[in-house]
Design a protein around this motif. Sequence first.
Motif, PDB file in Angstrom:
ATOM      1  N   SER A 137       0.839  -1.200   0.000  1.00 47.95           N
ATOM      2  CA  SER A 137       0.000   0.000   0.000  1.00 47.95           C
ATOM      3  C   SER A 137       0.869   1.242   0.000  1.00 47.95           C
ATOM      4  O   SER A 137       1.979   1.245   0.521  1.00 47.95           O
ATOM      5  N   VAL A 138       0.321   2.275  -0.629  1.00 50.24           N
ATOM      6  CA  VAL A 138       1.022   3.550  -0.743  1.00 50.24           C
ATOM      7  C   VAL A 138       0.026   4.657  -0.459  1.00 50.24           C
ATOM      8  O   VAL A 138      -1.023   4.729  -1.093  1.00 50.24           O
ATOM      9  N   ASP A 139       0.344   5.468   0.519  1.00 48.89           N
ATOM     10  CA  ASP A 139      -0.444   6.672   0.786  1.00 48.89           C
ATOM     11  C   ASP A 139       0.439   7.837   0.382  1.00 48.89           C
ATOM     12  O   ASP A 139       1.505   8.036   0.955  1.00 48.89           O
ATOM     13  N   VAL A 140       0.005   8.581  -0.629  1.00 56.18           N
ATOM     14  CA  VAL A 140       0.813   9.660  -1.186  1.00 56.18           C
ATOM     15  C   VAL A 140      -0.005  10.941  -1.233  1.00 56.18           C
ATOM     16  O   VAL A 140      -1.165  10.926  -1.607  1.00 56.18           O
ATOM     17  N   VAL A 141       0.617  12.033  -0.865  1.00 59.35           N
ATOM     18  CA  VAL A 141      -0.050  13.327  -1.001  1.00 59.35           C
ATOM     19  C   VAL A 141       0.750  14.218  -1.946  1.00 59.35           C
ATOM     20  O   VAL A 141       0.646  15.417  -1.906  1.00 59.35           O
TER      21      VAL A 141
END
Length: 166
Positions: free
Chosen positions: A70-74
């Motif tokens: 999983s990747v949480d990117v802003v």
Amino acid sequence: MVTTETGKKGEVIETTAVTDEKGASTSNTVKVSATGVVKSIVVEIKNNKGKVTEKDTYKPVSGEKVALVSVDVVKKALEIPAKIEAADGKTYKVTKIAKGAFAENKKLKNITIVGALKSVGHHAFYGIAKNAVIVITNVTKKEFEATKKKLVASGLPSSVKIVRKK
């Protein structure tokens, strides 16, 4: 800085953190079961204001190999490294992108994959920007074609451009 704590069911949680001269930081957390098995590796990147700009979670596949799950990117750009160095001092090779890893990261437009991948999960890139570009680096032409084929087979939108950079 390295910290170690004991979590649920006797698991060991080890974290390393590095801060640069501008105040941005990267932390790396490894969760190891009471029996010594690595359960997950989380890499978190913060800007100089302390805001998390990226959080990547990896799970062991086999031996010294991991999958990006999983990747949480802003932010609009992301690099998937060929290897990650974990808080436990080991280096793990990134060989897989799991199902739904980038799901609904609509801001994500530029993805660099360093090295070839052995597999890409179904809908791994579901919901990324329609005009995204995936750059695959440090691979032979044969490895590029094989990785590109896996990306397309995963359900990558046809509008996403895949290129090789030597």
